[in-house]
Design a protein around this motif. Sequence first.
Motif, mmCIF file in Angstrom:
data_model
loop_
_atom_site.group_PDB
_atom_site.id
_atom_site.type_symbol
_atom_site.label_atom_id
_atom_site.label_comp_id
_atom_site.label_asym_id
_atom_site.label_seq_id
_atom_site.Cartn_x
_atom_site.Cartn_y
_atom_site.Cartn_z
ATOM 1 N N VAL A 119 1.874 8.657 -7.082
ATOM 2 C CA VAL A 119 1.990 9.997 -6.991
ATOM 3 C C VAL A 119 3.400 10.476 -7.824
ATOM 4 N N VAL A 120 4.371 9.653 -7.506
ATOM 5 C CA VAL A 120 5.703 10.130 -8.295
ATOM 6 C C VAL A 120 5.327 9.848 -9.748
ATOM 7 N N LEU A 121 4.820 8.967 -10.187
ATOM 8 C CA LEU A 121 4.627 8.729 -11.708
ATOM 9 C C LEU A 121 3.439 9.379 -12.226
ATOM 10 N N VAL A 154 0.761 -1.190 0.054
ATOM 11 C CA VAL A 154 -0.100 0.023 -0.063
ATOM 12 C C VAL A 154 0.834 1.397 0.055
ATOM 13 N N LEU A 155 1.811 1.330 1.095
ATOM 14 C CA LEU A 155 2.657 2.430 1.145
ATOM 15 C C LEU A 155 3.547 2.728 -0.011
ATOM 16 N N ALA A 156 4.114 1.536 -1.006
ATOM 17 C CA ALA A 156 4.931 1.770 -2.019
ATOM 18 C C ALA A 156 4.236 2.214 -3.336
ATOM 19 N N ALA A 157 3.007 1.402 -3.389
ATOM 20 C CA ALA A 157 2.058 1.597 -4.660
ATOM 21 C C ALA A 157 1.495 3.138 -4.604
ATOM 22 N N PRO A 206 -0.282 0.814 -14.452
ATOM 23 C CA PRO A 206 -1.708 0.929 -14.131
ATOM 24 C C PRO A 206 -1.998 -0.379 -13.096
ATOM 25 N N GLN A 207 -1.264 -1.266 -13.134
ATOM 26 C CA GLN A 207 -1.519 -2.539 -12.206
ATOM 27 C C GLN A 207 -1.218 -1.987 -10.798
ATOM 28 N N LEU A 208 -0.417 -0.886 -10.562
ATOM 29 C CA LEU A 208 -0.413 -0.427 -9.235
ATOM 30 C C LEU A 208 -1.826 0.084 -8.560
ATOM 31 N N VAL A 209 -2.840 0.337 -9.407
ATOM 32 C CA VAL A 209 -4.381 0.277 -9.031
ATOM 33 C C VAL A 209 -4.564 -0.776 -8.578
ATOM 34 N N ASN A 210 -4.424 -2.021 -8.900
ATOM 35 C CA ASN A 210 -4.637 -3.392 -8.451
ATOM 36 C C ASN A 210 -3.886 -3.493 -7.064
ATOM 37 N N VAL A 211 -2.812 -3.163 -7.122
ATOM 38 C CA VAL A 211 -2.075 -3.379 -5.886
ATOM 39 C C VAL A 211 -2.820 -2.646 -4.624
ATOM 40 N N LEU A 212 -3.211 -1.443 -4.895
ATOM 41 C CA LEU A 212 -3.817 -0.923 -3.814
ATOM 42 C C LEU A 212 -5.287 -1.447 -3.612
ATOM 43 N N GLY A 226 -5.871 -4.472 -3.406
ATOM 44 C CA GLY A 226 -5.582 -5.852 -2.817
ATOM 45 C C GLY A 226 -5.681 -6.895 -3.645
ATOM 46 N N GLU A 227 -5.824 -6.717 -5.003
ATOM 47 C CA GLU A 227 -6.036 -7.773 -5.889
ATOM 48 C C GLU A 227 -4.852 -8.215 -6.448
ATOM 49 N N MET A 228 -3.672 -7.646 -6.512
ATOM 50 C CA MET A 228 -2.462 -7.834 -6.504
ATOM 51 C C MET A 228 -1.350 -7.308 -5.539
ATOM 52 N N SER A 229 -0.265 -7.873 -5.565
ATOM 53 C CA SER A 229 1.040 -7.567 -4.754
ATOM 54 C C SER A 229 1.992 -6.728 -5.541
ATOM 55 N N LEU A 230 3.108 -6.155 -5.156
ATOM 56 C CA LEU A 230 4.009 -5.657 -5.819
ATOM 57 C C LEU A 230 4.959 -6.884 -6.754
ATOM 58 N N VAL A 231 4.799 -7.826 -5.780
ATOM 59 C CA VAL A 231 5.782 -9.143 -5.881
ATOM 60 C C VAL A 231 4.782 -10.381 -5.880
ATOM 61 N N GLY A 232 4.773 -11.330 -6.787
ATOM 62 C CA GLY A 232 4.147 -12.635 -6.601
ATOM 63 C C GLY A 232 4.112 -13.297 -7.874
ATOM 64 N N PRO A 233 3.364 -14.389 -7.978
ATOM 65 C CA PRO A 233 3.515 -15.311 -9.347
ATOM 66 C C PRO A 233 2.691 -14.430 -10.189
#
Length: 491
Positions: free
Chosen positions: A313-315, A305-308, A400-406, A408-415
């Motif tokens: 914001v930065v991107l 959550v924090l990283a995404a 845009p998958q950073l939105v999926n990370v927020l 909770g559907e995805m993580s920054l790292v995973g399969p």
Amino acid sequence: MTSSPLSVPAHRAAASAVPAARRWAVRYARRLAVTDVAAVAVSVLACHLLFLGTAPLPIPTHDAELLRLTYPQISLLVAVLWIALLAVLDTRDEREIGNGSTEYRRVLRTGFAAFAVTIVLAFFLGLNLSRGYVIAVYPAGTAVLLVSRWLWRRWLVRRRIAGEFSHRVVLVGSTASVRQTAADLAREPGHGYRVVGVALTDGASTGSLGDLPIVGPVDEVPQVLGGVGADTVMATSSDHLPPERIRDLAWQLEPRRHELVLAPALTDVGGSRIHLRPAAGLPLIHVETPHYRGAGRFAKRAFDVLAATGLLVVLAPVFATVAILIARDSEGGVFYRQERIGRNGEPFSILKFRSMCADADARRAALTEGMDKGLFKLVDDPRITPIGKVLRRYSLDELPQLVNVLRGEMSLVGPRPALPSEVSEYDRRELRRLAVTPGLSGLWQVSGRSNLGWADGIRLDLYYVENWSMTQDLQILWRTVKAVVSSNGAY
């Protein structure tokens, strides 16, 4: 008559070939020692000059007559103590260097040990050392040591890939287990095991197995190691290698200082999950069950959550620029949504920048006809737009998958998030990928991306699932940056 290279007398092999086979470890340890001394010396000197200056200041003591020392003398003692502990605590052990995290942990422990010894001695000797100097010198020196070891490891891995600085191994076991172990070791040459011969418990004692020579009967392996320049015997899983036979093999290897390694049938298990606990004379290997709950999962979610949020914001300017370029490049929306399968088989809509023409999904069936099971990717996919090629090359379409990370559907790292059509063909082993949240990046991406075959991609994803840790996530994110910059396997 010319003698075979495998007929070298045992005493000659022990005296010449075997030391040469392991000489690389001695040379490498010496190089590490030199850079360790340099790292400690530079760190201690830098902290000394920063906090104490160049004057030979005396150290205040409770009893000025008991011990008279200056700070230059203390800095010299700190450096000598630290360098000695690096040797005493086996930070350059050949069994640990070049692979895994044990080498780094030992360097860290050495820094803590040197700090503790300094504090204890200062207390008992009544030395009022500069707090800033003591607090700074050990973290700074440890950081320099770790960077030095990391650089050496990168160099060592490159040499090992080139066939150097590796243990030369003779595999012993059944044909099937030897073949599998040889393939596993060949796939990861950076780990430092190079197979130079085999001995089969259920096959011929001459000839070859694939491109590996059969060195002779199992019972004669210790006598022929010198002839093939080997220093290690690796016993693979085999019903024909009972404990008594392995023990006898170990006794025969001892006089020549060869090593015996046992390769169990269990594979793709991280070292942190394995614990050796002897019981009743048996070397029991305990394998911890993977856990996906509790504090670890909470920490992973909080980091996501924090990283995404920070990245979004930065991107934001990058998002706006890419959106404009896509809209001007071809007809269709800026974003592309597609159903994927997430943790525990839950479907979700993945979000990407559109990199293909608007009717890409309709044209997919014609392009996939006759293809094998697996992820569909073409090197020159005709559906990709001109701007889409640039986006895919540098993985910008994935942002845009950073939105999926927020969400909770995805993580920054995973399969890799799988398509429903792929999941419908999964066997029980492959379904294990769905035990954790899919990731924006993962081992599949930092290990070649689309250049990987289906089986290799599944193997990497399963390894991640079985051995997840926050440390591994951070390592993958670091490697992701390098993979994106190189754009290897991106199309």
